[in-house]
Design an enzyme around this catalytic site. Structure first.
Site, mmCIF file in Angstrom:
data_model
loop_
_atom_site.group_PDB
_atom_site.id
_atom_site.type_symbol
_atom_site.label_atom_id
_atom_site.label_comp_id
_atom_site.label_asym_id
_atom_site.label_seq_id
_atom_site.Cartn_x
_atom_site.Cartn_y
_atom_site.Cartn_z
ATOM 1 N N GLU A 159 -27.546 11.185 -4.844
ATOM 2 C CA GLU A 159 -28.655 11.347 -3.881
ATOM 3 C C GLU A 159 -29.446 10.070 -3.611
ATOM 4 O O GLU A 159 -30.680 10.086 -3.558
ATOM 5 C CB GLU A 159 -29.616 12.440 -4.373
ATOM 6 C CG GLU A 159 -28.944 13.776 -4.575
ATOM 7 C CD GLU A 159 -29.899 14.892 -4.996
ATOM 8 O OE1 GLU A 159 -31.078 14.598 -5.278
ATOM 9 O OE2 GLU A 159 -29.461 16.045 -5.028
ATOM 10 N N GLU A 276 -21.013 20.984 -5.468
ATOM 11 C CA GLU A 276 -22.139 21.851 -5.872
ATOM 12 C C GLU A 276 -22.327 23.008 -4.899
ATOM 13 O O GLU A 276 -23.452 23.408 -4.599
ATOM 14 C CB GLU A 276 -23.441 21.037 -5.949
ATOM 15 C CG GLU A 276 -23.372 19.832 -6.867
ATOM 16 C CD GLU A 276 -24.712 19.130 -7.058
ATOM 17 O OE1 GLU A 276 -25.755 19.691 -6.694
ATOM 18 O OE2 GLU A 276 -24.697 17.997 -7.581
HETATM 19 C C1 XIL Z 1 -30.532 21.493 -10.328
HETATM 20 C C2 XIL Z 1 -30.340 22.510 -11.440
HETATM 21 O O1 XIL Z 1 -29.506 23.545 -10.972
HETATM 22 C C3 XIL Z 1 -31.663 23.057 -11.866
HETATM 23 O O2 XIL Z 1 -31.531 23.874 -13.017
HETATM 24 C C4 XIL Z 1 -32.652 21.938 -12.169
HETATM 25 O O3 XIL Z 1 -33.916 22.474 -12.444
HETATM 26 C C5 XIL Z 1 -32.729 20.956 -11.012
HETATM 27 O O4 XIL Z 1 -31.447 20.498 -10.697
HETATM 28 N N1 XIL Z 1 -28.486 18.534 -6.704
HETATM 29 C C6 XIL Z 1 -27.997 18.125 -7.913
HETATM 30 C C7 XIL Z 1 -28.120 19.010 -9.092
HETATM 31 O O5 XIL Z 1 -27.364 17.070 -7.979
HETATM 32 O O6 XIL Z 1 -28.243 18.277 -10.281
HETATM 33 C C8 XIL Z 1 -29.294 19.956 -8.962
HETATM 34 O O7 XIL Z 1 -29.296 20.856 -10.065
HETATM 35 C C9 XIL Z 1 -29.203 20.682 -7.646
HETATM 36 C C10 XIL Z 1 -29.254 19.729 -6.493
#
Ligand code: XIL
Length: 459
Positions: A159, A276
């Site tokens: 990101e 994701e």
């Molecule tokens: C999220 C997790 O699912 C949560 O439990 C945590 O509180 C925050 O992060 N993008 C990403 C992930 O790269 O690491 C994130 O995961 C969701 C968005």
């Protein structure tokens, strides 16, 4: 380019076992077994609750039978692995790596350089470029080094691009303290720590088009530069946290746009992975059966990219069940493929049927018979013994489906893209397949937890 022929001992043994037990079908009836036939990885995170032992046994049972790649929801992030300076904690990550090994799964590491989930002690150095460089280098050396040869791929940078403009995200501690070259350095250090690991840049909103003003367009320019400069990046991860098209007025992403990105990356010999995925609905709205079916189609369209684009090999969902999902925090709900009770949703069926019926283009057809699906031509296949007394068989004659060996069964018919077209319950050994146009279909007969599927034609 991805290797279209499964060669690892593990994959081969799965294919052989699959061929050997064609008469007890249920063991073969998983996303994982069909993903392996198609030489792709399909996976889901291990939710944070799993690490503390807080999830029902059924969760893990589903996870290890349906998936062949795993990533930790939070446990390999910076704040989890280096909570205080130069003191590393690998316990949870080790637990996952062990689980993956026991179950023959590939491991993703997530994530090394990210602006979020960074411990406070790092932020204290935000005005000290030299120190921050050494902090990041030390972190990558230790973490990647610890799991060398065990974590197959890393999200090296997560990101780093701004949402709104084609530029870097300015409020990241790494960007502020070091400048954009933290990215190049992170890849170089990760490669030095494990030269065999695949190394990804990972981000969201990449399904919004390869437009110079959108994230994917900006990213593509950076990837070109990294490749030209010999930065050891091998993959781009598209998070693909999207909202159902009918509830998100601002939705401008699409599977087609992501496919275009995959094709651009192929020209650079870089892979695309979906890392994701979730497809949520707005919180608070009523989600109907047809909403869930449409959601299944979107899941399937994203899968098509992974099946069809030669440089795309991974389909990872950000959760197993809607009960344990981060989406509530995004004001979204029901974005995964199992419901609150760990029952498969229509999206699961769409993925399963698509994986089962995908046929690689002619020029890549595999002649290795150990991995070809012989069950599809069989007119009678036994359901697993666990289905109940005796074995269940079925065959289709004209428009009648005959089922033997069970009093009652649920019958579902899907088209070749996994769209449900018919469903009924059989109580007396046969079902009329009414209202289905001519064409090729897949019928699934379910009895309790066992199921039997078969391809058939309506002429
Ligand atoms: C999220 C997790 O699912 C949560 O439990 C945590 O509180 C925050 O992060 N993008 C990403 C992930 O790269 O690491 C994130 O995961 C969701 C968005």
């Amino acid at each position: 380019m991805r290797n279209l022929f499964p060669v690892s001992g593990f994959m081969l043994s799965v294919a052989l076992i699959g061929a050997g037990i064609a008469s007890t079908f249920a063991a073969d009836e998983t996303l994982r077994s069909y993903a392996e036939k198609n030489d792709i990885y399909i996976g889901a995170i291990l939710n944070s609750q799993w690490f503390g032992g807080g999830l029902p046994a059924q969760y893990e049972q589903i996870h290890k039978t349906q998936f062949n790649i795993v990533v930790a929801e939070n446990e390999m992030k910076f704040d989890a692995t280096e909570p205080s300076e130069n003191r590393f904690n690998y316990n949870n990550g080790d637990k996952m790596v062990k689980y993956a090994k026991q179950n023959g799964m590939r491991v993703r590491g997530h994530a090394l350089a990210w602006h979020s989930q960074v411990p406070n002690w790092v932020n204290n150095y935000k005005n000290d470029k030299k120190k921050l460089l050494s902090v990041l280098k030390n972190h990558i050396n230790n973490v990647v080094g610890h799991w060398k040869g065990q974590v197959d791929e890393w999200d090296v940078v997560n990101e780093a691009i701004s949402n709104n403009e084609p530029m870097w995200r300015s409020y990241s501690v790494w960007y502020q303290g070091i400048g954009p070259e933290f990215i190049d350095s992170a890849f170089v250090w990760a490669h030095a720590a494990d030269p065999d690991a695949e190394l990804c840049y990972n981000d969201y909103n990449l399904e919004q088009g390869v437009n110079p003003k959108a994230k994917a367009g900006f990213l593509l320019e950076q990837v070109k530069r990294w490749v030209a400069n010999g930065i050891p990046i091998t993959c781009v991860g598209s998070q693909t946290h999207v909202e159902d098209t009918t509830t998100d007025k601002h939705f401008i992403g699409s599977p087609d746009s992501l496919r275009s990105l995959a094709r651009e990356l192929a020209k650079l010999n870089i892979k695309l992975k979906i890392t994701e995925l979730d497809i949520g609905f707005k919180s608070g709205i009523n989600v109907s059966k047809s909403d869930l079916e449409r959601q299944g189609q979107t899941f399937r369209q994203y899968l098509d990219i992974i099946l069809e684009e030669p440089n795309a090999d991974t389909y990872l969902i950000w959760g197993v069940s809607d009960k344990w999902s981060w989406l509530g925090g995004l004001n979204r709900q029901k974005g995964l493929i199992y419901d609150d009770n760990l029952k498969p949703k229509p999206a699961f069926d769409s993925l399963l049927v698509r994986l089962q019926n995908f046929e690689p283009p002619q020029d890549t057809i595999v002649t290795d018979t150990t991995s070809s699906d012989t069950t599809a031509q069989d007119s009678s296949i036994a359901i697993a013994q666990s289905a109940g007394p005796g074995s269940v068989t079925m065959h289709v004659a004209g428009r009648t489906l005959f089922i033997a060996g069970t009093q009652s069964a649920k019958v579902d018919v899907f088209d070749m893209r996994g769209r449900p077209v018919f469903s009924a319950r059989s109580e007396n050994g046969s079902v009329e397949l009414k209202g289905i146009p001519e064409g090729l279909y897949v019928v699934r007969v379910r009895n309790g937890s066992a199921s039997l599927t078969k391809r058939f034609a309506i002429k």
